[in-house]
Design an enzyme around this catalytic site. Structure first.
Site, PDB file in Angstrom:
ATOM      1  N   GLN A 186      -8.260   1.168  45.730  1.00 52.50           N
ATOM      2  CA  GLN A 186      -7.138   1.067  46.335  1.00 52.50           C
ATOM      3  C   GLN A 186      -6.474   2.156  46.821  1.00 52.50           C
ATOM      4  N   THR A 187      -6.218   3.267  45.902  1.00 54.33           N
ATOM      5  CA  THR A 187      -5.643   4.371  46.250  1.00 54.33           C
ATOM      6  C   THR A 187      -6.557   5.385  47.146  1.00 54.33           C
ATOM      7  N   ARG A 196      12.019  14.057  13.564  1.00 50.37           N
ATOM      8  CA  ARG A 196      11.134  14.072  14.758  1.00 50.37           C
ATOM      9  C   ARG A 196      10.090  12.806  14.678  1.00 50.37           C
ATOM     10  N   GLU A 237      -1.683   3.069  37.706  1.00 51.63           N
ATOM     11  CA  GLU A 237      -1.220   1.882  37.946  1.00 51.63           C
ATOM     12  C   GLU A 237       0.350   1.762  38.171  1.00 51.63           C
ATOM     13  N   ASP A 290       3.063   5.292  39.399  1.00 58.30           N
ATOM     14  CA  ASP A 290       3.786   6.448  38.873  1.00 58.30           C
ATOM     15  C   ASP A 290       5.198   5.957  38.338  1.00 58.30           C
TER      16      ASP A 290
HETATM   17  C1  LIG Z   1      -6.882   5.465  28.158  1.00 56.23           C
HETATM   18  C2  LIG Z   1      -8.029   4.377  28.088  1.00 56.23           C
HETATM   19  C3  LIG Z   1      -7.836   3.160  29.112  1.00 56.23           C
HETATM   20  C4  LIG Z   1      -8.595   2.036  28.550  1.00 56.23           C
HETATM   21  C5  LIG Z   1      -7.683   0.954  28.450  1.00 56.23           C
HETATM   22  C6  LIG Z   1      -7.841  -0.319  29.044  1.00 56.23           C
HETATM   23  C7  LIG Z   1      -6.758  -1.276  29.741  1.00 56.23           C
HETATM   24  C8  LIG Z   1      -6.751  -1.815  30.699  1.00 56.23           C
HETATM   25  C9  LIG Z   1      -7.989  -1.424  31.742  1.00 56.23           C
HETATM   26  C10 LIG Z   1      -7.956  -0.829  32.773  1.00 56.23           C
HETATM   27  C11 LIG Z   1      -6.844   0.202  32.609  1.00 56.23           C
HETATM   28  C12 LIG Z   1      -6.811   1.695  32.826  1.00 56.23           C
HETATM   29  C13 LIG Z   1      -7.450   2.744  33.645  1.00 56.23           C
HETATM   30  C14 LIG Z   1      -6.562   3.115  34.752  1.00 56.23           C
HETATM   31  C15 LIG Z   1      -6.913   2.359  35.815  1.00 56.23           C
HETATM   32  C16 LIG Z   1      -5.884   2.597  37.040  1.00 56.23           C
HETATM   33  C17 LIG Z   1      -5.750   1.887  38.247  1.00 56.23           C
HETATM   34  C18 LIG Z   1      -4.844   2.183  39.275  1.00 56.23           C
HETATM   35  O1  LIG Z   1      -3.975   3.252  39.181  1.00 56.23           O
HETATM   36  S1  LIG Z   1      -4.762   1.072  40.694  1.00 56.23           S
HETATM   37  C19 LIG Z   1      -3.765   1.719  41.782  1.00 56.23           C
HETATM   38  C20 LIG Z   1      -2.413   1.342  41.352  1.00 56.23           C
HETATM   39  N1  LIG Z   1      -1.542   1.637  42.206  1.00 56.23           N
HETATM   40  C21 LIG Z   1      -0.250   1.395  41.974  1.00 56.23           C
HETATM   41  O2  LIG Z   1       0.321   1.123  40.822  1.00 56.23           O
HETATM   42  C22 LIG Z   1       0.764   1.639  43.187  1.00 56.23           C
HETATM   43  C23 LIG Z   1       2.006   1.508  43.119  1.00 56.23           C
HETATM   44  N2  LIG Z   1       2.765   1.081  44.277  1.00 56.23           N
HETATM   45  C24 LIG Z   1       3.212  -0.451  44.384  1.00 56.23           C
HETATM   46  O3  LIG Z   1       2.932  -1.106  43.517  1.00 56.23           O
HETATM   47  C25 LIG Z   1       4.014  -0.645  45.506  1.00 56.23           C
HETATM   48  O4  LIG Z   1       3.537   0.349  46.496  1.00 56.23           O
HETATM   49  C26 LIG Z   1       5.592  -0.572  45.511  1.00 56.23           C
HETATM   50  C27 LIG Z   1       5.707  -1.800  44.422  1.00 56.23           C
HETATM   51  C28 LIG Z   1       6.060   0.712  44.853  1.00 56.23           C
HETATM   52  C29 LIG Z   1       6.346  -0.826  46.729  1.00 56.23           C
HETATM   53  O5  LIG Z   1       5.761  -1.931  47.415  1.00 56.23           O
HETATM   54  P1  LIG Z   1       6.077  -2.388  48.778  1.00 56.23           P
HETATM   55  O6  LIG Z   1       6.364  -1.293  49.724  1.00 56.23           O
HETATM   56  O7  LIG Z   1       5.230  -3.429  49.242  1.00 56.23           O
HETATM   57  O8  LIG Z   1       7.250  -3.040  48.562  1.00 56.23           O
HETATM   58  P2  LIG Z   1       8.771  -3.121  48.328  1.00 56.23           P
HETATM   59  O9  LIG Z   1       9.256  -1.887  47.392  1.00 56.23           O
HETATM   60  O10 LIG Z   1       9.542  -3.010  49.685  1.00 56.23           O
HETATM   61  O11 LIG Z   1       9.044  -4.291  47.716  1.00 56.23           O
HETATM   62  C30 LIG Z   1       9.215  -5.708  48.451  1.00 56.23           C
HETATM   63  C31 LIG Z   1       9.445  -6.754  47.404  1.00 56.23           C
HETATM   64  O12 LIG Z   1       8.285  -6.787  46.687  1.00 56.23           O
HETATM   65  C32 LIG Z   1       8.576  -6.867  45.451  1.00 56.23           C
HETATM   66  N3  LIG Z   1       7.426  -6.291  44.727  1.00 56.23           N
HETATM   67  C33 LIG Z   1       6.795  -5.283  44.757  1.00 56.23           C
HETATM   68  N4  LIG Z   1       5.835  -4.991  43.796  1.00 56.23           N
HETATM   69  C34 LIG Z   1       5.750  -6.410  43.445  1.00 56.23           C
HETATM   70  C35 LIG Z   1       4.659  -7.186  42.182  1.00 56.23           C
HETATM   71  N5  LIG Z   1       3.654  -6.282  41.818  1.00 56.23           N
HETATM   72  N6  LIG Z   1       5.284  -8.394  41.968  1.00 56.23           N
HETATM   73  C36 LIG Z   1       6.000  -8.925  42.353  1.00 56.23           C
HETATM   74  N7  LIG Z   1       6.803  -8.219  43.229  1.00 56.23           N
HETATM   75  C37 LIG Z   1       6.768  -7.244  43.701  1.00 56.23           C
HETATM   76  C38 LIG Z   1       9.918  -5.711  45.159  1.00 56.23           C
HETATM   77  O13 LIG Z   1      10.395  -6.261  44.282  1.00 56.23           O
HETATM   78  C39 LIG Z   1      10.621  -6.380  46.498  1.00 56.23           C
HETATM   79  O14 LIG Z   1      11.141  -7.635  46.364  1.00 56.23           O
HETATM   80  P3  LIG Z   1      12.512  -7.730  47.309  1.00 56.23           P
HETATM   81  O15 LIG Z   1      12.952  -9.262  46.551  1.00 56.23           O
HETATM   82  O16 LIG Z   1      11.827  -7.989  48.487  1.00 56.23           O
HETATM   83  O17 LIG Z   1      13.688  -6.822  47.122  1.00 56.23           O
HETATM   84  C1  FAD Z   2      -6.707   8.919  35.758  1.00 58.15           C
HETATM   85  C2  FAD Z   2      -6.569   8.206  36.926  1.00 58.15           C
HETATM   86  C3  FAD Z   2      -7.103   6.879  37.353  1.00 58.15           C
HETATM   87  C4  FAD Z   2      -6.932   6.410  38.477  1.00 58.15           C
HETATM   88  N1  FAD Z   2      -7.867   5.149  38.561  1.00 58.15           N
HETATM   89  C5  FAD Z   2      -7.456   4.269  39.774  1.00 58.15           C
HETATM   90  C6  FAD Z   2      -8.179   3.395  40.097  1.00 58.15           C
HETATM   91  O1  FAD Z   2      -9.005   2.767  39.224  1.00 58.15           O
HETATM   92  N2  FAD Z   2      -8.013   2.808  41.370  1.00 58.15           N
HETATM   93  C7  FAD Z   2      -7.097   3.076  42.104  1.00 58.15           C
HETATM   94  O2  FAD Z   2      -7.216   2.529  43.475  1.00 58.15           O
HETATM   95  N3  FAD Z   2      -6.371   4.155  41.903  1.00 58.15           N
HETATM   96  C8  FAD Z   2      -6.391   4.868  40.845  1.00 58.15           C
HETATM   97  N4  FAD Z   2      -5.571   5.805  40.469  1.00 58.15           N
HETATM   98  C9  FAD Z   2      -4.613   6.368  41.379  1.00 58.15           C
HETATM   99  C10 FAD Z   2      -3.108   6.030  40.983  1.00 58.15           C
HETATM  100  O3  FAD Z   2      -3.015   4.646  41.022  1.00 58.15           O
HETATM  101  C11 FAD Z   2      -2.301   6.895  41.630  1.00 58.15           C
HETATM  102  O4  FAD Z   2      -2.376   8.127  41.589  1.00 58.15           O
HETATM  103  C12 FAD Z   2      -0.842   6.457  41.514  1.00 58.15           C
HETATM  104  O5  FAD Z   2      -0.547   5.238  41.866  1.00 58.15           O
HETATM  105  C13 FAD Z   2       0.339   7.392  41.925  1.00 58.15           C
HETATM  106  O6  FAD Z   2       0.069   7.776  43.177  1.00 58.15           O
HETATM  107  P1  FAD Z   2       0.009   9.122  43.942  1.00 58.15           P
HETATM  108  O7  FAD Z   2      -1.188   9.811  43.374  1.00 58.15           O
HETATM  109  O8  FAD Z   2      -0.086   8.524  45.498  1.00 58.15           O
HETATM  110  O9  FAD Z   2       1.283   9.904  43.629  1.00 58.15           O
HETATM  111  P2  FAD Z   2       2.354  10.267  44.616  1.00 58.15           P
HETATM  112  O10 FAD Z   2       3.256   9.100  45.105  1.00 58.15           O
HETATM  113  O11 FAD Z   2       1.801  11.169  45.603  1.00 58.15           O
HETATM  114  O12 FAD Z   2       3.384  10.954  43.592  1.00 58.15           O
HETATM  115  C14 FAD Z   2       3.862  12.419  43.772  1.00 58.15           C
HETATM  116  C15 FAD Z   2       5.055  12.807  43.233  1.00 58.15           C
HETATM  117  O13 FAD Z   2       6.142  12.004  44.243  1.00 58.15           O
HETATM  118  C16 FAD Z   2       7.005  11.034  43.420  1.00 58.15           C
HETATM  119  N5  FAD Z   2       7.222  10.003  44.482  1.00 58.15           N
HETATM  120  C17 FAD Z   2       6.601   9.291  45.099  1.00 58.15           C
HETATM  121  N6  FAD Z   2       7.192   8.358  45.894  1.00 58.15           N
HETATM  122  C18 FAD Z   2       8.403   8.369  45.308  1.00 58.15           C
HETATM  123  C19 FAD Z   2       9.459   7.731  45.967  1.00 58.15           C
HETATM  124  N7  FAD Z   2       9.518   6.731  46.638  1.00 58.15           N
HETATM  125  N8  FAD Z   2      10.759   8.005  45.187  1.00 58.15           N
HETATM  126  C20 FAD Z   2      10.896   9.145  44.447  1.00 58.15           C
HETATM  127  N9  FAD Z   2       9.766   9.780  44.076  1.00 58.15           N
HETATM  128  C21 FAD Z   2       8.435   9.509  44.511  1.00 58.15           C
HETATM  129  C22 FAD Z   2       6.268  10.602  42.182  1.00 58.15           C
HETATM  130  O14 FAD Z   2       7.187  10.467  41.359  1.00 58.15           O
HETATM  131  C23 FAD Z   2       5.308  12.029  41.807  1.00 58.15           C
HETATM  132  O15 FAD Z   2       6.139  12.951  41.295  1.00 58.15           O
HETATM  133  C24 FAD Z   2      -5.836   6.818  39.125  1.00 58.15           C
HETATM  134  C25 FAD Z   2      -5.128   7.731  39.059  1.00 58.15           C
HETATM  135  C26 FAD Z   2      -5.443   8.508  37.873  1.00 58.15           C
HETATM  136  C27 FAD Z   2      -4.541   9.990  37.607  1.00 58.15           C
END
Ligand SMILES: CCCCCCCCCC/C=C\CCC/C=C/C(=O)SCCNC(=O)CCNC(=O)[C@H](O)C(C)(C)COP(=O)(O)OP(=O)(O)OC[C@H]1O[C@@H](n2cnc3c(N)ncnc32)[C@H](O)[C@@H]1OP(=O)(O)O
Ligand code: FAD
Length: 710
Positions: free
Chosen positions: A180-181, A376, A467, A469
């Site tokens: 995704q990212t 602590r 998952e 920030d």
């Molecule tokens: C340490 C060892 C680990 C082993 C352990 C094993 C555990 C599990 C296995 C794997 C795990 C770990 C490894 C790490 C893997 C990492 C993977 C990733 O990082 S994947 C990428 C993740 N990316 C993100 O999380 C991105 C974050 N951003 C967002 O989610 C969205 O962009 C958001 C929510 C910030 C904004 O979205 P958008 O711009 O579309 O919407 P709005 O803010 O305008 O909201 C519109 C509307 O939607 C509602 N909303 C938003 N999100 C959700 C949701 N998820 N579900 C339901 N509704 C949602 C929001 O409230 C708004 O509602 P409204 O009524 O219109 O106001």
């Molecule tokens: C170890 C690791 C594993 C990962 N695995 C996956 C994976 O498997 N698949 C995948 O798709 N992605 C993965 N990611 C990506 C991860 O999901 C993103 O890094 C995460 O969602 C944060 O997004 P960013 O890097 O764009 O941070 P940014 O959004 O660029 O954050 C930078 C700074 O800006 C601030 N910021 C951003 N937006 C706002 C806002 N609206 N208001 C105020 N402050 C804001 C944040 O708080 C932060 O301090 C992984 C990342 C890591 C570190």
């Protein structure tokens, strides 16, 4: 010859070839260990240096294990899987921080393959297999395969797509990740740039990375292991951009693992800490007009017809984010595991470690007896239990919401989003900080890799970012809080974890009745103070936003976002406290178990109250005197926890292998273990270090020459 000869000969070789000499040079303790052999080690292991601590426990530890694990069955299965892993040499991990990146990655592949072999051979259930992987304790591509790729297909694929792809994934005929990212966007999912353009001529999507910043960047398992990915891209059909959708894309050949035409991919490079998350191949991926069949778009939520017409099912668009919601809830469950590991190490070591207090030749003081150490450490112990129980509750909520969604009831979607996002943010931030605090609580030895704490911190800390920030997620919670406050005026009753806001008339003006320290043991007093604080902070924010009349609401939200963040934290802390109180109200079997959990629940709540006293005072929920009484009660609770502390961490039921810490050993025999561990370092393979002849000797000789000339 010895001193000046080859410095690459190993100590081991020398010890065997010249015992007398080697004994002379070898550290005395190691000689003793080796000469007495494994029998001596076994005898040492039978000494329980923490026996006296265990004897002071006022509750049934075996029953506490059940309370922690959730059921007797869960204790039994976890125990069996932990021992299976601990007894298998392939799962050895004590050398992990000394491996190069390539060695570490290969070791991860080996462990994953071996784990799979054992799972198949032993016909393990899904529950057992998950636990086995957890105890292997090395991040790797399988986490993303099982944790995100499979759930994404389950959640967003049609029945037909699930039927086609899941059996392949279940048997590891394909390996998948979650892409995704991108380099340019992570938090802002709507800002992703990768395109998936439908070509009606060939009935295919063309996946393309139009810019450098559209390169997929970070997905775990992508860099080297995955054959497939669920790729999130902007769907374009009939010339229109329909936003982000998921697509199953094959990346590598199933014959020789080479990238398919048009696919460029690799690892993004080394990450924070030695060992740690470097076992994971987080990757970069670019597409150059890669074609996939139309039916590889995940079509449960929306479809593209053969003619290229876009059809959106009558479901909320946010279901696209379902995989993230699922993983966020599992991250909350993992927080209590990581935190309890760190706390287990710090509590056991603090009971073993002694400093000061022996002026008259008597025994020194165990550092666990210092009030500062307790103040602590015990809140972190209480937080581990609090996160465990709120994690269980969140898992229940997630299952409940999923069932409702299946029945096309979307009413609890917002609640699921707010709770998973908020709890993920708060529990991971607290846990990451707590692991570092546990390192400090272990003094100098905590800084050694062999303490297990540096690696635990390094592997855990990205949970604050991945998952979602944590700040971005808390702002999502704040938005929902503001929406709920604004609906109060219209008489709409909030539900679920927001239900307390419906008591707005009362909570905005109530005064705490606490008049003695003991009064803070009353759960109603705690609940009321936390509810009033959370509501008043949210209402204050809402008022401040609306008072900035000259501004748009969004601008007011932006201006007030630091305060909104604190309001969101207050709301989430209320949920954690509430769920802990509810847990303690349940029937809990076992001598003294309920009493201990009650004490920990009070520690957790009063610690938060003490730490955030400013919020409670500023919102007028309690008086300064009541704040002081809470602190007084907290001190009494620490004294109550003290004799039970070691037994409370024993209840986590971790093997020494899983803990991976010489300081956290079950038997508390810390010093010989530390001493022995030091000699395993590659620097100690030779007595005279590599580089001596190049850099040290000439330097010393030069100085000697200068001196002799004087
Ligand atoms: C340490 C060892 C680990 C082993 C352990 C094993 C555990 C599990 C296995 C794997 C795990 C770990 C490894 C790490 C893997 C990492 C993977 C990733 O990082 S994947 C990428 C993740 N990316 C993100 O999380 C991105 C974050 N951003 C967002 O989610 C969205 O962009 C958001 C929510 C910030 C904004 O979205 P958008 O711009 O579309 O919407 P709005 O803010 O305008 O909201 C519109 C509307 O939607 C509602 N909303 C938003 N999100 C959700 C949701 N998820 N579900 C339901 N509704 C949602 C929001 O409230 C708004 O509602 P409204 O009524 O219109 O106001
Ligand atoms: C170890 C690791 C594993 C990962 N695995 C996956 C994976 O498997 N698949 C995948 O798709 N992605 C993965 N990611 C990506 C991860 O999901 C993103 O890094 C995460 O969602 C944060 O997004 P960013 O890097 O764009 O941070 P940014 O959004 O660029 O954050 C930078 C700074 O800006 C601030 N910021 C951003 N937006 C706002 C806002 N609206 N208001 C105020 N402050 C804001 C944040 O708080 C932060 O301090 C992984 C990342 C890591 C570190």
């Amino acid at each position: 010859m010895w001193r000046g000869g080859s410095n690459t000969r190993t100590c081991k070789r020398r010890f065997f070839s010249s015992p007398t000499r080697s004994r002379h040079h070898r550290p005395p303790y190691i000689c003793r260990l080796h000469s007495r052999g494994s029998q001596h080690l076994k005898a040492m292991a039978e000494v329980d240096h923490l026996a006296a601590e265990r004897a002071t426990a006022r509750f049934d530890v075996e029953e506490m294990k059940v309370a922690w694990a959730g059921s007797r069955h869960a204790v039994h299965v976890a125990d069996r899987m932990a021992r299976l892993v601990a007894s298998d040499p392939v799962f050895r991990k004590d050398n992990r921080t000394m491996l190069s990146r390539k060695e570490l990655f290969k070791d991860t592949l080996r462990k994953a393959a071996h784990a799979w072999k054992r799972i198949v051979e032993l016909r393990l259930t899904e529950e057992e297999a998950d636990l086995l992987r957890q105890y292997v304790d090395q991040p790797g591509y399988v986490d993303l395969h099982w944790g995100m790729f499979v759930p994404a297909i389950k959640g967003q694929g049609t029945e037909e797509q699930q039927h086609k792809w899941l059996p392949l994934a279940y048997k590891f005929q394909i390996i998948g990740c979650y892409a995704q990212t991108e380099l340019g966007h992570g938090s802002n999912v709507q800002g992703l740039e990768t395109t998936a353009t439908f070509d009606p001529k060939t009935d295919e999507f063309v996946i393309h990375s139009p810019t450098l910043t559209s390169s997929k960047w970070w997905p775990g398992g992508l860099g080297k292991a995955s054959t497939h990915a669920v790729v999130y891209a902007r769907l374009i059909t009939e010339g229109k951009d329909y936003g982000i959708h998921g697509f199953i894309v094959q990346l590598r050949s199933l014959e020789d693992h080479s990238p398919l035409p048009g696919v460029t991919l690799g690892d993004i490079g080394g990450k924070f800490g030695s060992g740690a998350y470097n076992s994971m191949d987080n990757g970069v991926l670019r597409f150059d007009h890669v074609r996939i069949p139309r039916d590889q778009m995940l079509m449960r939520l929306s479809q593209v017809t053969r003619e290229g017409k876009y059809v959106h099912s009558n479901v909320p668009k946010q279901l696209l984010y379902g995989t993230m919601v699922y993983v966020r809830q599992s991250i909350v469950a993992d927080a209590s595991k990581a935190l309890s590991r760190a706390v287990c190490i710090a509590v056991r070591y603090s009971a073993v470690r002694k400093q000061f207090g022996s002026q008259d030749g008597g025994p020194e003081t165990q550092v666990l007896n210092y009030k500062t150490q307790q103040s602590r450490l015990f809140p972190l112990l209480a937080s581990a239990y609090a996160f465990r129980f709120v994690g269980d509750w969140l898992n229940w909520l997630y299952t409940d919401v999923t069932q409702k969604l299946e029945a096309k009831d979307f009413s609890t979607l917002q609640e699921a989003h707010a709770c998973t996002a908020g709890l993920k943010a708060v529990t991971t931030s607290v846990t990451a900080d707590a692991i570092e605090e546990c390192r400090k609580l272990c003094g100098g030895h905590g800084y050694l890799n062999s303490s297990g704490l540096p690696e635990l911190f390094a592997v855990y800390v990205p949970a604050c970012t991945y998952e979602g920030d944590n700040v971005v997620l808390l702002l999502q919670v704040a938005r929902i809080l503001m929406k709920t406050v604004s609906q109060l005026a219209s008489g709409k009753q909030p539900v679920g974890t927001m239900a307390y806001m419906g008591k707005v008339q009362y909570l905005m003006q109530c005064k705490s009745a606490v008049s003695s320290a003991e009064d803070w043991l009353n759960p109603d007093a705690i609940q009321e103070a936390f509810e009033a604080r959370a509501l008043r902070m949210a209402v204050n924010c809402a008022q401040n936003i609306s008072q900035a009349a000259s501004q748009e609401e969004a601008a007011g939200f932006y201006e007030r976002s630091p305060d909104l963040l604190e309001a969101a934290v207050a709301h989430i802390q209320l949920i954690i406290v509430t769920k802990f109180i509810e847990k303690v109200h349940q029937e809990i079997p076992g001598h003294g178990v309920k009493e201990q959990l009650q004490a920990l629940c009070n520690v957790y709540a009063l610690y938060i109250l003490h730490k955030h006293l400013g919020d409670f005072l500023a919102t007028g929920c309690i008086t300064p005197r009541q704040g002081a009484l809470a602190n007084e009660q907290l001190g009494k609770l620490y004294a109550q926890v003290r004799p039970n502390a070691v037994a409370l961490v024993d209840a986590f039921n971790y093997t020494d292998h899983y803990l991976g810490s010489v300081l956290g050993r079950y038997d508390g025999d810390v010093y010989p273990a530390l001493y022995e561990e030091a000699w395993k370092d590659p620097l100690n393979e030779t007595v005279v270090p590599e580089g001596y002849h190049e850099y040290l000797r000439p330097l010393i000789k030069q100085q000697q020459l200068k001196l002799s000339r004087l």
